[in-house]
Design an enzyme around this catalytic site. Sequence first.
Site, PDB file in Angstrom:
ATOM      1  CB  CYS B  51      -3.759 -16.809 -13.925  1.00 50.72           C
ATOM      2  SG  CYS B  51      -2.207 -15.954 -14.284  1.00 50.72           S
ATOM      3  CB  CYS B  54      -1.949 -19.333 -16.761  1.00 52.29           C
ATOM      4  SG  CYS B  54      -1.510 -19.667 -15.032  1.00 52.29           S
ATOM      5  CG  ASN B  76       1.741  -3.305 -19.270  1.00 47.73           C
ATOM      6  OD1 ASN B  76       0.517  -3.441 -19.269  1.00 47.73           O
ATOM      7  ND2 ASN B  76       2.446  -3.153 -18.161  1.00 47.73           N
ATOM      8  CG  HIS B 115      -0.787 -19.245 -11.187  1.00 49.28           C
ATOM      9  ND1 HIS B 115      -1.008 -18.043 -11.820  1.00 49.28           N
ATOM     10  CD2 HIS B 115      -1.466 -19.181  -9.992  1.00 49.28           C
ATOM     11  CE1 HIS B 115      -1.795 -17.283 -11.051  1.00 49.28           C
ATOM     12  NE2 HIS B 115      -2.074 -17.954  -9.944  1.00 49.28           N
ATOM     13  CG  ASN B 155       6.344  -3.666  -8.725  1.00 47.12           C
ATOM     14  OD1 ASN B 155       7.234  -3.170  -8.054  1.00 47.12           O
ATOM     15  ND2 ASN B 155       5.675  -2.990  -9.643  1.00 47.12           N
ATOM     16  CG  HIS B 166       1.847 -16.440 -13.863  1.00 41.78           C
ATOM     17  ND1 HIS B 166       1.118 -17.540 -14.247  1.00 41.78           N
ATOM     18  CD2 HIS B 166       3.055 -16.557 -14.472  1.00 41.78           C
ATOM     19  CE1 HIS B 166       1.849 -18.279 -15.073  1.00 41.78           C
ATOM     20  NE2 HIS B 166       3.024 -17.700 -15.221  1.00 41.78           N
ATOM     21  CG  HIS B 168       4.507 -10.608 -13.822  1.00 47.06           C
ATOM     22  ND1 HIS B 168       3.781 -10.988 -12.712  1.00 47.06           N
ATOM     23  CD2 HIS B 168       4.256  -9.281 -13.969  1.00 47.06           C
ATOM     24  CE1 HIS B 168       3.123  -9.947 -12.224  1.00 47.06           C
ATOM     25  NE2 HIS B 168       3.396  -8.889 -12.959  1.00 47.06           N
ATOM     26  CD  GLN B 170       5.349  -4.064 -14.869  1.00 46.99           C
ATOM     27  OE1 GLN B 170       5.111  -3.206 -15.719  1.00 46.99           O
ATOM     28  NE2 GLN B 170       4.750  -4.085 -13.699  1.00 46.99           N
ATOM     29  CG  HIS B 299      19.720   1.301 -11.196  1.00 44.44           C
ATOM     30  ND1 HIS B 299      19.644   1.719  -9.893  1.00 44.44           N
ATOM     31  CD2 HIS B 299      18.514   1.605 -11.754  1.00 44.44           C
ATOM     32  CE1 HIS B 299      18.456   2.245  -9.668  1.00 44.44           C
ATOM     33  NE2 HIS B 299      17.742   2.182 -10.773  1.00 44.44           N
ATOM     34  CG  HIS B 313      23.809  -1.407  -9.123  1.00 43.19           C
ATOM     35  ND1 HIS B 313      24.323  -0.533 -10.054  1.00 43.19           N
ATOM     36  CD2 HIS B 313      22.866  -0.705  -8.448  1.00 43.19           C
ATOM     37  CE1 HIS B 313      23.712   0.646  -9.934  1.00 43.19           C
ATOM     38  NE2 HIS B 313      22.826   0.566  -8.976  1.00 43.19           N
ATOM     39  CG  HIS B 315      19.042  -0.708  -6.102  1.00 38.23           C
ATOM     40  ND1 HIS B 315      19.964  -0.244  -5.203  1.00 38.23           N
ATOM     41  CD2 HIS B 315      19.324  -0.066  -7.263  1.00 38.23           C
ATOM     42  CE1 HIS B 315      20.760   0.646  -5.791  1.00 38.23           C
ATOM     43  NE2 HIS B 315      20.396   0.770  -7.044  1.00 38.23           N
ATOM     44  CE  LYS B 328      10.517   2.681   8.696  1.00 34.20           C
ATOM     45  NZ  LYS B 328      10.394   3.286  10.048  1.00 34.20           N
ATOM     46  CG  PHE B 329       3.629   1.716   7.312  1.00 37.14           C
ATOM     47  CD1 PHE B 329       2.700   1.751   6.285  1.00 37.14           C
ATOM     48  CD2 PHE B 329       3.522   0.725   8.269  1.00 37.14           C
ATOM     49  CE1 PHE B 329       1.663   0.827   6.224  1.00 37.14           C
ATOM     50  CE2 PHE B 329       2.491  -0.210   8.216  1.00 37.14           C
ATOM     51  CZ  PHE B 329       1.562  -0.160   7.194  1.00 37.14           C
ATOM     52  CG  PHE B 333      11.076  11.866   9.806  1.00 42.47           C
ATOM     53  CD1 PHE B 333      11.162  13.143  10.336  1.00 42.47           C
ATOM     54  CD2 PHE B 333      12.257  11.242   9.414  1.00 42.47           C
ATOM     55  CE1 PHE B 333      12.390  13.787  10.476  1.00 42.47           C
ATOM     56  CE2 PHE B 333      13.487  11.868   9.547  1.00 42.47           C
ATOM     57  CZ  PHE B 333      13.557  13.146  10.079  1.00 42.47           C
TER      58      PHE B 333
HETATM   59  O1  G1P Z   1       6.023   7.127  14.854  1.00 38.87           O
HETATM   60  P1  G1P Z   1       4.971   6.086  14.575  1.00 38.87           P
HETATM   61  O2  G1P Z   1       3.618   6.688  14.322  1.00 38.87           O
HETATM   62  O3  G1P Z   1       4.951   5.014  15.621  1.00 38.87           O
HETATM   63  O4  G1P Z   1       5.426   5.375  13.220  1.00 38.87           O
HETATM   64  C1  G1P Z   1       5.083   5.798  11.937  1.00 38.87           C
HETATM   65  O5  G1P Z   1       5.682   7.035  11.592  1.00 38.87           O
HETATM   66  C2  G1P Z   1       7.107   7.041  11.541  1.00 38.87           C
HETATM   67  C3  G1P Z   1       7.569   8.401  11.065  1.00 38.87           C
HETATM   68  O6  G1P Z   1       7.081   8.698   9.776  1.00 38.87           O
HETATM   69  C4  G1P Z   1       7.645   5.918  10.627  1.00 38.87           C
HETATM   70  O7  G1P Z   1       9.040   5.846  10.762  1.00 38.87           O
HETATM   71  C5  G1P Z   1       7.038   4.572  11.004  1.00 38.87           C
HETATM   72  O8  G1P Z   1       7.449   3.598  10.064  1.00 38.87           O
HETATM   73  C6  G1P Z   1       5.521   4.693  10.994  1.00 38.87           C
HETATM   74  O9  G1P Z   1       4.931   3.468  11.334  1.00 38.87           O
HETATM   75  O1  G1P Z   2       2.367  -2.337 -13.845  1.00 39.45           O
HETATM   76  P1  G1P Z   2       1.460  -2.914 -12.806  1.00 39.45           P
HETATM   77  O2  G1P Z   2       2.000  -4.184 -12.219  1.00 39.45           O
HETATM   78  O3  G1P Z   2       0.049  -3.052 -13.251  1.00 39.45           O
HETATM   79  O4  G1P Z   2       1.416  -1.834 -11.605  1.00 39.45           O
HETATM   80  C1  G1P Z   2       2.335  -1.773 -10.542  1.00 39.45           C
HETATM   81  O5  G1P Z   2       3.643  -1.399 -10.968  1.00 39.45           O
HETATM   82  C2  G1P Z   2       3.756  -0.097 -11.551  1.00 39.45           C
HETATM   83  C3  G1P Z   2       5.223   0.155 -11.843  1.00 39.45           C
HETATM   84  O6  G1P Z   2       6.022   0.114 -10.687  1.00 39.45           O
HETATM   85  C4  G1P Z   2       3.168   0.973 -10.629  1.00 39.45           C
HETATM   86  O7  G1P Z   2       3.132   2.201 -11.310  1.00 39.45           O
HETATM   87  C5  G1P Z   2       1.762   0.610 -10.164  1.00 39.45           C
HETATM   88  O8  G1P Z   2       1.317   1.544  -9.205  1.00 39.45           O
HETATM   89  C6  G1P Z   2       1.787  -0.777  -9.544  1.00 39.45           C
HETATM   90  O9  G1P Z   2       0.507  -1.156  -9.104  1.00 39.45           O
END
Ligand code: G1P
Ligand code: G1P
Lengths: 363, 363
Positions: B51, B54, B76, B115, B155, B166, B168, B170, B299, B313, B315, B328-329, B333
Amino acid sequence: MDFDPTSHPHRRFNPLLNEYILVSPHRAKRPWLGQTETLQPTNLPQYDPECYLCPGNTRSGGLTNPVYEQTFTFENDFAAILPPPAPAPPVPSHPLLISQPVHGGCDVILFHPRHDLTLSRLALEDIGHIIEEWIAIYVKRSMQEGIKYVQIFENKGSMMGCSNPHPHGQVWSLSEIPSIPSTELASLAHYAETETSSTDAPRGSQGRPCMLCEYSHIEVNAGDDDGRVVVKNDHWVALVPWWATWPFEILLLPYKRHIPSVEELLAEEKKAFADILSKVTIRYDNLFSCMFAYSMGMHQRPTRSGDDIAHLHLHFAPPLLRSATVRKFLVGFELMAEAQRDLTPEQAAARLRGVESKHFMSS
Amino acid sequence: MDFDPTSHPHRRFNPLLNEYILVSPHRAKRPWLGQTETLQPTNLPQYDPECYLCPGNTRSGGLTNPVYEQTFTFENDFAAILPPPAPAPPVPSHPLLISQPVHGGCDVILFHPRHDLTLSRLALEDIGHIIEEWIAIYVKRSMQEGIKYVQIFENKGSMMGCSNPHPHGQVWSLSEIPSIPSTELASLAHYAETETSSTDAPRGSQGRPCMLCEYSHIEVNAGDDDGRVVVKNDHWVALVPWWATWPFEILLLPYKRHIPSVEELLAEEKKAFADILSKVTIRYDNLFSCMFAYSMGMHQRPTRSGDDIAHLHLHFAPPLLRSATVRKFLVGFELMAEAQRDLTPEQAAARLRGVESKHFMSS
Ligand SMILES: O=P(O)(O)O[C@H]1O[C@H](CO)[C@@H](O)[C@H](O)[C@H]1O
Ligand SMILES: O=P(O)(O)O[C@H]1O[C@H](CO)[C@@H](O)[C@H](O)[C@H]1O
């Protein structure tokens, strides 16, 4: 020191969303030790008895698909937006707790009976059928009571949350204009009111300047050699916009005249639309020789009776960055501060221009 | 028909970003046949010779980490933003091709020598060291010439693009205020100018109403039973905001007085900060008994000399939705139209309140 866009971090302005993005092109040099993606299979069967989207099969909601031969549209069995009436939420107890009712409908369009094909491998004629279906749904949903926006989109690839490789897209129609198209429409209206067009680009509605007619015009006329145009035909241009967020993002739009929606497309413009959709998706697949994942979304006049300020365009948001299995993560900084990209739009456009125009799987 | 937030689709307004999101709570019922995620290992070694984070190990940039015992911060090796001077891009050839120079610096904070630990498994004292480090970097970067914003974030998890488990975080500091904090600051300023506070919430800078003091006040006083508060202590509250986008998104903030930045935290507020960070991250891990992935962003007042309109605050944006392996993707949409969620914020808060307060891995 002279400015070099490929090595000096800078910000670019996105006039559609009215925000900056961070370009850090030197960053592509860092090694990648993180998550890799699973390759999408390229050896799917033409018909899959387990697929709930294949012709003649039964869907999870219990209904059976007809043995369709071109496209087939049905209402999503698990729709995110439901038909009216939508009961109104109670009056907010505080101005920070605002909600509003929403109704509408969600359609799924099966692009083709074959389970193993994607836009990139469909005949132009078959893409033409999809375009006609988009137009038909746009018109039909537009005319339903209370509908204010018809959002056509496609999620392609499991990386983009798509749960079935059978080629399909979606249309969500709502009783409100969603946040992003609403921001874009405001930007287009602002541009029409404040800018004085400096070029001989086509004029927008009521002879006012149209930001997107203007933008596509300057890109098409800049010459492709070190520019952002990926591919164009007589009516449409596909380019990596100046303000692209995703590594190989593409903005696809007609550039010869102001066209508010798919409904206004003339026969030859539809033909050219099928042609450019094929060209863009083939180049995407060829970039890393894989079934290239993306989300695609179409923006246009909200509904038939909406504001002509809109100019039809499609956004392609593909996650891959370095290879068929290494994507860009828009995470910490991007979610909390500002979109950030690791190569310039010009570099991305050059890469996409450089690939074969024939699909890597075609013989 | 009466409105039921858990079964009727509706939109909620996000007053920080000035946009709506779509809530489709009935949607959680649909079956999931799409991509599943790889579980993060829970059996990492305390020290990993491979790592690059480490203690005592060599990083990819070639430098060697000291044998640090608490936190350790370094620049970085592949920074997205570079120190000045940043050469200015040429004057735009068209008003749609705007760019601007940016400079600054990117710090990596190693949270702890071990680690295998994460915030959720660190002692409060160790979390306290991280808080002190955040303050120190905020102050140091704030005072560098031209720096306008100091963005602290983390992240966590490979799902969120983190390439090394590990522990960390940023800090990216820039010569411009990034898009999202900039929108938030405008919303806070607008609120201070236009709203007349209706509650006995703490007042913001110059006695004006503070949107976030007001919001946390109403949430804390609403009673937790069917509310959005997940956990609170004497100074801080963690809640799933009314306008949450991510399934188990949390907004973490001090609610007893207006605090523009980490620099203003008093000793007992820092202690309570460590306590609530521990509580939030433990609940996250316990929700699906896994190393819960998220992006976290802080923020606050942009820099030391920035506008006191800001209220500190954090997020938390975690992707998991159904289980340790189903996320969740936010795709088609969401990317093209508007954020959409599959359960109400109140349901998410109840789930997070319902889990054990002791970490699932602790004995
Ligand atoms: O509607 P689907 O294909 O089941 O679902 C996909 O598309 C949707 C609309 O972008 C998203 O809200 C879902 O998270 C995604 O998995
Ligand atoms: O900086 P890292 O950890 O190498 O990279 C990660 O965080 C960054 C900041 O959110 C993003 O731009 C990268 O896509 C992500 O992989």
